[in-house]
Design an enzyme around this catalytic site. Structure first.
Site, PDB file in Angstrom:
ATOM      1  N   GLN A  35      49.511  39.673  42.983  1.00 20.55           N
ATOM      2  CA  GLN A  35      48.870  40.391  44.304  1.00 20.55           C
ATOM      3  C   GLN A  35      49.448  39.205  45.560  1.00 20.55           C
ATOM      4  O   GLN A  35      50.770  38.274  44.981  1.00 20.55           O
ATOM      5  CB  GLN A  35      47.438  39.624  44.744  1.00 20.55           C
ATOM      6  N   HIS A  66      32.619  25.447  43.584  1.00 23.03           N
ATOM      7  CA  HIS A  66      32.009  25.034  41.700  1.00 23.03           C
ATOM      8  C   HIS A  66      30.835  24.399  42.072  1.00 23.03           C
ATOM      9  O   HIS A  66      30.577  25.088  40.531  1.00 23.03           O
ATOM     10  CB  HIS A  66      33.821  24.475  42.128  1.00 23.03           C
ATOM     11  N   ASP A  90      42.047  28.414  39.408  1.00 18.60           N
ATOM     12  CA  ASP A  90      42.441  27.708  39.552  1.00 18.60           C
ATOM     13  C   ASP A  90      41.987  26.230  38.681  1.00 18.60           C
ATOM     14  O   ASP A  90      42.506  25.080  39.375  1.00 18.60           O
ATOM     15  CB  ASP A  90      41.433  27.781  41.522  1.00 18.60           C
ATOM     16  N   GLU A 110      41.628  35.103  33.779  1.00 13.53           N
ATOM     17  CA  GLU A 110      42.391  35.387  34.331  1.00 13.53           C
ATOM     18  C   GLU A 110      43.300  36.302  34.282  1.00 13.53           C
ATOM     19  O   GLU A 110      44.616  35.624  33.381  1.00 13.53           O
ATOM     20  CB  GLU A 110      43.180  33.639  35.218  1.00 13.53           C
ATOM     21  N   ASP A 142      43.358  41.269  32.279  1.00  8.00           N
ATOM     22  CA  ASP A 142      42.507  42.035  32.733  1.00  8.00           C
ATOM     23  C   ASP A 142      41.101  41.186  32.160  1.00  8.00           C
ATOM     24  O   ASP A 142      41.528  41.552  30.420  1.00  8.00           O
ATOM     25  CB  ASP A 142      42.314  43.086  31.839  1.00  8.00           C
ATOM     26  N   ASP A 160      34.136  34.578  39.242  1.00  4.80           N
ATOM     27  CA  ASP A 160      34.999  33.332  39.738  1.00  4.80           C
ATOM     28  C   ASP A 160      36.111  34.324  40.254  1.00  4.80           C
ATOM     29  O   ASP A 160      37.182  33.917  40.424  1.00  4.80           O
ATOM     30  CB  ASP A 160      35.661  32.712  38.970  1.00  4.80           C
ATOM     31  N   PRO A 167      40.935  43.721  42.996  1.00  2.00           N
ATOM     32  CA  PRO A 167      41.529  44.584  42.431  1.00  2.00           C
ATOM     33  C   PRO A 167      40.842  44.206  41.041  1.00  2.00           C
ATOM     34  O   PRO A 167      40.001  45.137  40.097  1.00  2.00           O
ATOM     35  CB  PRO A 167      42.926  43.677  42.171  1.00  2.00           C
TER      36      PRO A 167
END
Length: 286
Positions: A35, A66, A90, A110, A142, A160, A167
């Site tokens: 991305q 959050h 993040d 992530e 993944d 999140d 994707p």
């Protein structure tokens, strides 16, 4: 301020709808294998980042999202020990989870290492060092694959992720929910963001129906998130825990017992209001 040649930062949450930050200043851009990651500086919300031109997190209002995604679920559990964050590169969700003293381990699954690198460089005011806490393990790759292969059991799972039309689409499906249930501890809860009440309500309704087919208790919360330009919907799902039934004194007692203070949005007084949805939204969500 941006120069006359800088493009405005505009978001298109639905056909015919647009909002944004015309004076945003571009700070960084990375094209990863997955991305385009961009960091912007805005007068209204400070630094924020986008993925493929979609708003993800801003320093100025990340606490709204959050805190709501983490604390109602975590406080519904008597003593959460292990948490799994799907996405969350993040570090904002991990930071909020670490506020609970019983937490021993957080896995942040992530997809994109470049998101973590961007957060380390630009979003310290979001993660506050959580990504480097010894209780946090970063698993790059993944998230579905991690869930397929892990033998751990988690008390909390936080979705999140990017939205279902991204994707991450395979993680919003019945087969993934079934596999996810096998990695949940006997007393466990997941939180999932559903999208905009104004622009994504039908999609949110489909997500809620999918959760209700597989979990005994599903409750929807809402909060206005300025970066998303909308009232934002989130769901809590569990077979054993009911966050919506907690009273103000329950939340006060648990926040005090866990030594959690300094929250900027969520508290005991707000807790029941999160679950109070307008009738028109309830009609679609069921």
């Amino acid at each position: 301020m941006s120069s006359p040649t800088d493009p405005p930062l505009l978001f298109h949450p639905a056909p015919g709808a647009v909002y944004g930050f015309p004076d945003a200043r571009p700070v960084a851009q990375v094209d990863s294998p997955y991305q385009r990651i961009e960091v912007w500086d805005t007068a209204q919300l400070g630094l924020l980042f986008t993925l493929d031109a979609r708003p993800m997190t801003s320093v100025g209002d990340e606490f709204v999202y959050h805190e709501c995604m983490v604390h109602p679920a975590a406080l519904a559990h008597p003593a959460p020990r292990k948490a799994l964050v799907l996405g969350g590169g993040d570090g904002g969700a991990a930071r909020q989870l670490l506020a609970h003293p019983s937490i021993e381990r957080i896995v942040v699954a992530e997809l994109d290492a470049a998101v973590v690198s961007m957060a380390r460089e630009h979003l310290q005011d979001v993660h506050h060092g959580a990504l480097d806490d010894p209780r946090v393990q970063l698993v790059i790759g993944d998230a579905a694959r991690f869930v397929e292969t892990t033998t751990e059991r988690f008390d909390l799972v936080v979705f999140d992720l990017t939205p279902p039309d991204s994707p991450a689409s395979a993680l919003y499906t019945a087969p993934f929910y079934e596999r996810l249930k096998s990695v949940l501890a006997p007393r466990a809860m997941l939180s999932m963001h559903l999208g905009s009440a104004q622009f994504h309500l039908e999609r949110a309704g489909a997500l809620v129906r999918g959760l209700r087919e597989r979990f005994s208790m599903v409750h929807v919360m809402s909060a206005f998130v300025p970066l998303y330009g909308s009232l934002w919907l989130m769901a809590l799902a569990s077979d054993t825990l009911d966050a919506a039934s907690l009273f103000k004194h329950d939340i006060d007692e648990r926040l005090t017992a866990r030594g959690i203070d300094g929250l900027r949005y969520y508290d005991a007084a707000l807790h029941p209001a999160l679950f109070a949805l307008p009738r028109a939204i309830r009609a679609v969500l069921g």
